[in-house]
Design a protein around this motif. Sequence first.
Motif, short mmCIF file in Angstrom:
data_model
loop_
_atom_site.label_atom_id
_atom_site.label_comp_id
_atom_site.label_asym_id
_atom_site.label_seq_id
_atom_site.Cartn_x
_atom_site.Cartn_y
_atom_site.Cartn_z
N ARG A 183 -17.77 22.36 -13.75
CA ARG A 183 -18.67 22.40 -12.59
C ARG A 183 -17.93 21.97 -11.32
NH1 ARG A 183 -24.37 19.83 -14.81
NH2 ARG A 183 -24.82 21.52 -16.29
N ILE A 184 -17.01 21.05 -11.48
CA ILE A 184 -16.25 20.56 -10.33
C ILE A 184 -15.15 21.54 -9.94
CG2 ILE A 184 -14.70 18.73 -9.51
CD1 ILE A 184 -16.29 16.84 -11.43
N LYS B 22 -15.32 29.70 -8.30
CA LYS B 22 -14.31 30.68 -7.91
C LYS B 22 -13.55 30.19 -6.68
CE LYS B 22 -13.43 35.49 -7.49
NZ LYS B 22 -13.88 36.82 -7.74
N TRP B 23 -12.25 30.18 -6.78
CA TRP B 23 -11.27 29.81 -5.76
C TRP B 23 -11.06 28.31 -5.61
CZ3 TRP B 23 -8.36 33.75 -4.63
CH2 TRP B 23 -8.89 35.02 -4.65
N MET C 68 -16.45 33.18 1.59
CA MET C 68 -16.32 32.53 0.27
C MET C 68 -15.48 31.26 0.37
SD MET C 68 -16.90 32.39 -2.98
CE MET C 68 -17.60 33.97 -3.38
N ILE C 69 -14.37 31.35 1.08
CA ILE C 69 -13.51 30.17 1.22
C ILE C 69 -14.26 29.05 1.94
CG2 ILE C 69 -11.40 29.28 2.27
CD1 ILE C 69 -10.21 32.12 1.80
N ARG D 265 -16.69 27.41 -0.48
CA ARG D 265 -16.02 26.55 -1.45
C ARG D 265 -15.51 25.27 -0.79
NH1 ARG D 265 -18.89 28.80 -3.82
NH2 ARG D 265 -18.58 30.53 -5.23
N LEU D 266 -14.94 25.39 0.39
CA LEU D 266 -14.45 24.20 1.09
C LEU D 266 -15.59 23.24 1.41
CD1 LEU D 266 -11.83 25.87 3.42
CD2 LEU D 266 -11.35 24.12 1.69
N THR D 267 -16.74 23.78 1.80
CA THR D 267 -17.91 22.94 2.07
C THR D 267 -18.34 22.20 0.81
OG1 THR D 267 -18.64 24.44 3.82
CG2 THR D 267 -20.31 22.96 2.90
N GLU D 268 -18.39 22.90 -0.32
CA GLU D 268 -18.73 22.27 -1.60
C GLU D 268 -17.71 21.20 -1.95
OE1 GLU D 268 -18.86 25.26 -4.65
OE2 GLU D 268 -20.33 26.45 -3.57
N MET D 269 -16.44 21.53 -1.79
CA MET D 269 -15.38 20.61 -2.16
C MET D 269 -15.34 19.38 -1.26
SD MET D 269 -12.55 23.52 -3.03
CE MET D 269 -11.24 22.43 -3.59
N GLU D 270 -15.68 19.56 0.00
CA GLU D 270 -15.77 18.41 0.91
C GLU D 270 -16.92 17.50 0.48
OE1 GLU D 270 -15.91 17.46 5.69
OE2 GLU D 270 -16.56 19.43 4.99
#
Length: 118
Positions: A30-31, A35-36, A65-66, A69-74
């Motif tokens: 999940r973490i 994708k990416w 998409m990037i 993903r960056l928002t989620e990862m932040e």
Amino acid sequence: MGPEYSEKKKTPGITAEPCGVPCPIERGMRILGGKWKASILWHLKDEPVRFNELTRQLDGASKKMINQRLTEMERQGLVIRTVLKEKPIAVSYRISTEGRSALHILEALKEWALDKAL
């Protein structure tokens, strides 16, 4: 199907015990499994990267998409966003300590993939 199909194959040293919900592998996926996400972490491992440069490095991924993903990862604490300039907006991303703790997993995945012929 005969009994040969219903037998579970055992891997030496690995036990198939039930795990909690979600199990550690599922939590890890999940973490890092979005994708990416793993590719983004890999590209940030050496130095901060500006958003547009990251999109060039991740050929095949859309900017939308990037950004998602960056928002989620932040939000997950894996990357740190730094605003370099307000107008026009320029941002860079760097890997956090939490994100860096996953690099050994990605390194092992890379080595495993290099050993596999497709």
